[in-house]
Design an enzyme around this catalytic site. Structure first.
Site, PDB file in Angstrom:
ATOM      1  N   ASP A  42       2.846   2.176   2.627  1.00 50.76           N
ATOM      2  CA  ASP A  42       2.877   2.753   3.978  1.00 50.76           C
ATOM      3  C   ASP A  42       3.139   1.739   5.041  1.00 50.76           C
ATOM      4  OD1 ASP A  42       0.320   2.142   4.006  1.00 50.76           O
ATOM      5  OD2 ASP A  42      -0.367   4.291   3.316  1.00 50.76           O
TER       6      ASP A  42
ATOM      7  N   CYS B 290      -2.946   9.247   6.292  1.00 50.06           N
ATOM      8  CA  CYS B 290      -1.505   9.083   6.716  1.00 50.06           C
ATOM      9  C   CYS B 290      -1.816   9.079   8.211  1.00 50.06           C
ATOM     10  CB  CYS B 290      -0.810  10.060   6.070  1.00 50.06           C
ATOM     11  SG  CYS B 290      -0.960  10.215   4.432  1.00 50.06           S
TER      12      CYS B 290
ATOM     13  N   CYS C 287       1.023  -1.143   0.092  1.00 47.35           N
ATOM     14  CA  CYS C 287       0.076   0.080   0.130  1.00 47.35           C
ATOM     15  C   CYS C 287       0.800   1.227  -0.152  1.00 47.35           C
ATOM     16  CB  CYS C 287      -1.027   0.213   1.313  1.00 47.35           C
ATOM     17  SG  CYS C 287      -1.884  -1.454   1.260  1.00 47.35           S
TER      18      CYS C 287
ATOM     19  N   CYS D  27       4.756   8.313   2.857  1.00 51.85           N
ATOM     20  CA  CYS D  27       5.338   9.527   2.157  1.00 51.85           C
ATOM     21  C   CYS D  27       5.452  10.691   3.153  1.00 51.85           C
ATOM     22  CB  CYS D  27       3.694  10.194   1.540  1.00 51.85           C
ATOM     23  SG  CYS D  27       2.468  10.410   2.927  1.00 51.85           S
TER      24      CYS D  27
HETATM   25  S1  FES Z   1       1.161   7.023   3.657  1.00 52.32           S
HETATM   26 FE1  FES Z   1      -0.080   6.386   1.676  1.00 52.32          FE
HETATM   27  S2  FES Z   1      -0.233   8.538   0.956  1.00 52.32           S
HETATM   28 FE2  FES Z   1       0.820   9.000   2.897  1.00 52.32          FE
END
Ligand code: FES
Ligand SMILES: Cc1ncc(COP(=O)(O)O)c(C=O)c1O
Lengths: 138, 407
Positions: free
Chosen positions: A39, A107, A37, A64
């Site tokens: 993350d 997030c 995914c 991110c």
């Molecule tokens: S962790 Fe997926 S966009 Fe921020």
């Protein structure tokens, strides 16, 4: 997309990056997200067994900039507060503090999940009944 | 934004206009502002003459007749006109189109629309290098097949398809061959006639020309190809594309084509050296850096790299004040999906999330590349210090064995 100063600061100078010994009884580890995914967040807390307060918190995040800043901020907030207060941290507070744009709300949800999961791990290890918290799916 | 110099390595998204192009365009906004379709005064004649001249410049670049150039608003429109226009024109012959999973959205979404209109579309897989399987292509052709559409080079990886061989297969089966050549025209020699390509889409803003102007090459001889117009109106462009011509844009597009004819060889040679320098330095400086797509069949100015266990969007934030480039695709980075092009090459979602696309251009300098090597290395190291899966990898934990929480 322009990011807030605070977010950029947490991203460039992340606080409390690191790894705790997860075999310690007073350390709780939360690992949420998945590489597919984009993350993965690992958040750890160390609880002072006498006071029931969180002594220290550490994180590492693959994700991110918003995910990194959210987890960095979360570890700052966690230090020195009680486990119950930690359970009450809401992802929307993170959104506000870092001025996350709508596409980045998930997030912050991830950070909230990581806190809850670290606390659940700590409680399980110590035979404390795990409080049912509503799962914030995303 | 910082005052520091901005380095632009996103030339596959769009190129800056060459100043020589802008200079050529300016009079067509002012004193030469006529409508090329105005037949009865000098303003119209001057505009028409300028358009004819640009048509020649563009036809020369790709070695076709100027009558075979249809001006459009860009490659998206040219792709749509080619695909839908052929589908409508040749419906009686058949309704089947073959294309690739790694095509640009302009082709894929036009094909989806054609499916809704009663067409059948086969989306071929590519191999791990991003290349078409020629046997699979030939096997997919049926007596209902009217068109094969294969992009000349991919916008994300720069991988160049074996166009001539595809052209031979199409010829053998009497099927039309169309190509989205947006990423190659003006960068490397492109000769659709010698390649067996009957329709070809391209655009000004990827070859140092202006945005909002593109073209469709439509073969007029052996075979004489026709497309049904998708825009109804005044019957401009031999009835294939109505609408007042974008004269300044076309003039600039023409100038860009002329400059490319003269300079693309030296540009390509210089840029491939810089690209290789960038790639080799990054691979030497860090572990677990992978090149995505064929190294051998690749555009000279493009490098698509995956930095394992680092998320591309986060990585970009370490340097995006100073360096502009893309993670995944510029067109889809607003959504959180990993690039479908990289997934089609068989990359796991995690490696696809870890990718950056460097696309160099005419104005890229060696200093830009030296700076970029340093900045990317620092950025990847910063992100890996922060990455729990990098830590697990370094400790020898099998990441695939972990049960990740789905979300
Ligand atoms: S962790 Fe997926 S966009 Fe921020
Ligand atoms: C391969 C390809 N086709 C089509 C397009 C669209 O071109 P335009 O912006 O001229 O419509 C692009 C650019 O984004 C591209 O890279």
């Amino acid at each position: 997309m322009a990011y807030s100063e605070k977010l950029l600061d947490h991203f460039k100078n992340p606080r409390n990056v690191g790894t705790m010994d997860k075999s310690q009884k007073n350390v709780g580890t939360g690992l949420v997200g998945a590489p597919e995914c984009g993350d993965v967040m690992r958040l750890q807390i160390e609880v002072d067994e006498e006071t029931g307060k969180i002594k220290d918190a550490k994180f590492k995040t693959f994700g991110c900039g918003s995910a990194i800043a959210s987890s960095s901020l979360a570890t700052e907030w966690l230090k020195g507060i009680s486990v119950d207060d930690a359970l009450a941290i809401d992802n929307m507070k993170i959104v506000e503090e870092l001025a996350l744009p709508p596409v980045k709300i998930h997030c912050s949800v991830l950070a909230e999940d990581a806190i809850k999961s670290a606390i659940a791990d700590y409680q399980q290890k110590n035979g404390i009944e795990v409080k049912e918290t509503e799962k914030s799916g995303h | 934004m910082n005052n520091t110099r901005q380095i632009y390595l996103d030339n596959n998204a769009t190129t800056p206009c060459d100043p020589r192009v802008v200079d050529e365009m300016i009079p067509y906004f002012y004193e030469k502002h006529g409508n090329a379709a105005s037949r009865n005064h000098p303003f119209g004649w001057i505009a028409e003459e300028a358009v004819d001249y640009a048509r020649e410049q563009i036809a020369n670049l790709i070695n076709v007749d100027s009558k075979e150039i249809i001006f459009t608003s860009g490659a998206t429109e040219a792709d749509n006109l080619a695909l839908k226009g052929v589908f409508e024109m040749y419906q009686r012959k058949g309704n089947h189109i073959i294309t690739l999973k790694t095509e640009h959205k302009a082709v894929l979404d036009a094909c989806k629309k054609i499916e809704k209109m009663g067409g059948e579309v086969t989306y071929l897989d590519v191999d791990s290098e991003g290349l078409i399987d020629l046997k699979a292509l030939e096997a997919a052709i049926t007596d209902k097949t009217i068109l094969v559409s294969v992009m000349w080079a991919n916008n994300e990886t720069g991988v160049i398809q074996p166009m001539k061989k595809i052209g031979e297969i199409c010829e053998k089966h009497g099927v039309l061959f169309m190509s989205d050549a947006t990423q190659v025209v003006g960068k490397i020699p492109v000769d659709p006639k010698a390649t067996g390509v009957h329709l070809m889409a391209f655009t000004g803003h990827k070859m140092y020309g202006p945005k909002g102007v593109g073209a469709l090459y439509v073969c007029r001889k052996n075979p004489r190809v026709k497309v049904t117009a998708q825009m109804d109106g005044g019957g401009h462009e031999r009835g294939m594309r109505s609408g007042t011509l974008n004269v300044p844009g076309i003039v600039g597009f023409g100038k860009a084509a002329e400059i490319a004819s003269k300079e693309m060889h030296q540009d390509a040679e210089r840029l491939s050296k810089l690209r290789d320098k960038l790639e080799n330095a990054l691979i030497a400086a860090m572990e677990e850096v992978y090149i995505n797509g064929s190294k051998e069949h690749r555009m000279p100015h493009v490098s698509n790299l995956s930095f394992k266990h680092v998320e591309g969007e986060g990585l970009m934030m370490t340097f995006n004040q100073n360096i502009a480039l893309s993670s995944g695709s510029a067109c889809t980075s607003a959504s959180l999906e990993p690039s479908y092009v990289l997934v089609a090459l068989g990359l796991g979602d995690d490696l696809a999330h870890s990718s950056l696309r460097f696309s160099l251009g005419r104005f890229t300098t060696e200093e830009d590349i030296d700076y970029t090597i340093k900045a990317i290395t620092q950025g990847v190291n910063h992100m890996r210090d922060l990455s729990p899966i990098w830590e697990m990898y370094k400790e020898g934990v099998d990441i695939d064995s972990i049960e990740w929480s789905e979300h």
